[in-house]
Design a protein around this motif. Structure first.
Motif, PDB file in Angstrom:
ATOM      1  N   PRO A  43       0.793  -1.235   0.000  1.00 41.46           N
ATOM      2  CA  PRO A  43       0.000   0.000   0.000  1.00 41.46           C
ATOM      3  C   PRO A  43       0.824   1.283   0.000  1.00 41.46           C
ATOM      4  CG  PRO A  43      -0.957  -1.587   1.506  1.00 41.46           C
ATOM      5  CD  PRO A  43       0.330  -2.183   1.024  1.00 41.46           C
ATOM      6  N   GLU A  49      -7.594 -10.547   0.820  1.00 43.19           N
ATOM      7  CA  GLU A  49      -8.839  -9.881   0.444  1.00 43.19           C
ATOM      8  C   GLU A  49      -9.975 -10.903   0.400  1.00 43.19           C
ATOM      9  OE1 GLU A  49      -9.997  -6.706  -0.599  1.00 43.19           O
ATOM     10  OE2 GLU A  49      -8.234  -6.051   0.530  1.00 43.19           O
ATOM     11  N   PRO A  82      -7.074   0.785  -2.932  1.00 39.98           N
ATOM     12  CA  PRO A  82      -7.623  -0.536  -2.614  1.00 39.98           C
ATOM     13  C   PRO A  82      -7.826  -1.405  -3.857  1.00 39.98           C
ATOM     14  CG  PRO A  82      -9.394   1.062  -2.657  1.00 39.98           C
ATOM     15  CD  PRO A  82      -8.120   1.836  -2.931  1.00 39.98           C
ATOM     16  N   HIS A  83      -8.173  -2.665  -3.603  1.00 40.42           N
ATOM     17  CA  HIS A  83      -8.582  -3.628  -4.634  1.00 40.42           C
ATOM     18  C   HIS A  83      -7.500  -3.852  -5.696  1.00 40.42           C
ATOM     19  CE1 HIS A  83     -12.360  -3.087  -2.642  1.00 40.42           C
ATOM     20  NE2 HIS A  83     -12.545  -1.876  -3.134  1.00 40.42           N
TER      21      HIS A  83
END
Length: 376
Positions: free
Chosen positions: A268, A301, A275-276
């Protein structure tokens, strides 16, 4: 290193680290009652060890590389020792307290109670530090056997995972040679690195990269970006990975051998927390094929539970030195090793290298060999 991270270190970590040195000074000078000159020498040493953390990076960026490496090794080894000293001291004092409470008080004179704990503490911390240095220098091969319906009949994959190697200013040439030897002996089809491969902050060559570059695997060598690649500088880190012979997977997948889909996502930190990334990385991938996801942090996830077969992660080092080994268990829901979530399995590596102190206690760094066959 981002300024926000540096500010956090100065405000949070530095006061705690300084406090450990003050604690050591008080404990040792109280117990041994040294002369004023020895107190000054000891206090000066402690101050230099605390401040050395701020000098290491400046030396690394200068032409004094050998001095920087020596200073870093000494400073970070001392850091490991002072951590172990603190916790050995607390453990010893707790043991003495319990013993005094249970045993007859006349067996514990005040002078004995003052000196014996510090002698035990020092012996413990020195012994544990020597063991931790040895343990950190000798990675072990961990074997994991898996099977999957998503592999074709007769297929067998030998996959090597390394993680959190942290190639940088602290010289670890012997450990690196041992890692390369373990990988060669395993004869893998595929080699992957799951982040924090490098901490190098200069363009000067790293001697061990040639050994890593010489490693060959029939299906190739692939890596993903961890948070430390970002702290060291992403362009430079990608260059180091490429020099070591790795192809970097950033939100994409590749087909290997016609039956394996290997995908990778950035940490990140590299993407501003976007995200994703997994969905982006596996765009147009066949959900019926055997799929491996490389992701630095051990977070699966929910959308991947029935979408992939294996996620390989690192990041935590399993705390590296006890009792910090307890902290990852408070932050992440998975433990080192294999955890299953429906179709998917997540493997969390304890890491192949060290960060900061070149020590491991009590667990060894690992090179992980996955032997994956079709489930009949």
């Amino acid at each position: 290193m981002p300024r926000s991270l540096m500010r956090w270190i100065v405000r949070s970590i530095f006061p705690a680290y300084l406090g450990l040195h003050i604690y050591a000074y008080v404990q040792l000078t109280t117990a041994w009652e040294p002369s004023l000159g020895k107190r000054i020498l000891f206090g000066t040493w402690l101050v230099l060890m605390v401040l050395s953390l701020f000098f290491i990076r400046r030396l690394e960026m200068s032409e004094y590389r050998r001095l920087a490496a020596t200073t870093a090794w000494m400073s970070y080894t001392w850091m490991g020792f002072i951590f172990l000293f603190f916790f050995a001291s607390l453990s010893t004092q707790f043991f003495i307290f319990i013993t005094e409470a249970v045993a007859a008080p006349q067996y514990f004179g005040s002078r004995t109670a003052l000196i014996e704990p510090i002698d035990i503490t020092l012996a413990l911390s020195i012994g544990l530090s020597i063991y931790a240095l040895w343990r950190g220098a000798w990675p072990k091969l961990v074997r994991v056997s898996l099977s999957s319906h998503h592999l074709p009949s007769g297929a067998c994959l030998r996959l090597i995972q390394i993680s959190d190697l942290h190639l940088g200013i602290v010289p670890t040439p012997l450990r690196l040679k041992r890692i390369v030897a373990l990988i060669k002996a395993a004869s893998p089809d595929l080699v992957v690195s799951t982040g924090d491969f490098t901490d190098l902050r200069t363009d000067q060559p790293y001697s061990g990269l040639s050994d890593l570059a010489a490693l060959k695997a029939p299906l190739g060598k692939y890596a993903v970006i961890g948070n430390h690649e970002c702290y060291a500088g992403l362009p430079r880190s990608e260059q180091v990975l490429q020099q070591a012979g790795f192809t970097v997977l950033r939100q994409r997948w590749v087909n290997l051998g016609g039956f394996i889909q290997l995908a990778g996502v950035d940490d990140p930190v590299a993407v501003g927390g976007r995200p994703h990334l997994e969905e982006e990385a596996l765009h147009n991938a066949d959900p019926e094929n055997f799929t491996v996801l490389l992701k630095h942090r051990p977070e699966l996830e929910p959308s991947m539970v029935d979408r992939i077969d294996l996620q390989l992660s690192g990041h935590t080092h399993d705390g590296q030195i006890f009792p910090f080994t307890l902290l990852p268990r408070l932050i992440y829901p998975v433990r080192p090793g294999l955890t299953r979530f429906g179709r998917a399995a997540l493997y969390l590596s304890r890491g192949t290298g060290t960060w900061g102190p070149p020590m491991r206690f009590p667990f060894a760094p690992e090179v992980t060999l996955f032997e994956i066959k079709r489930k009949e």
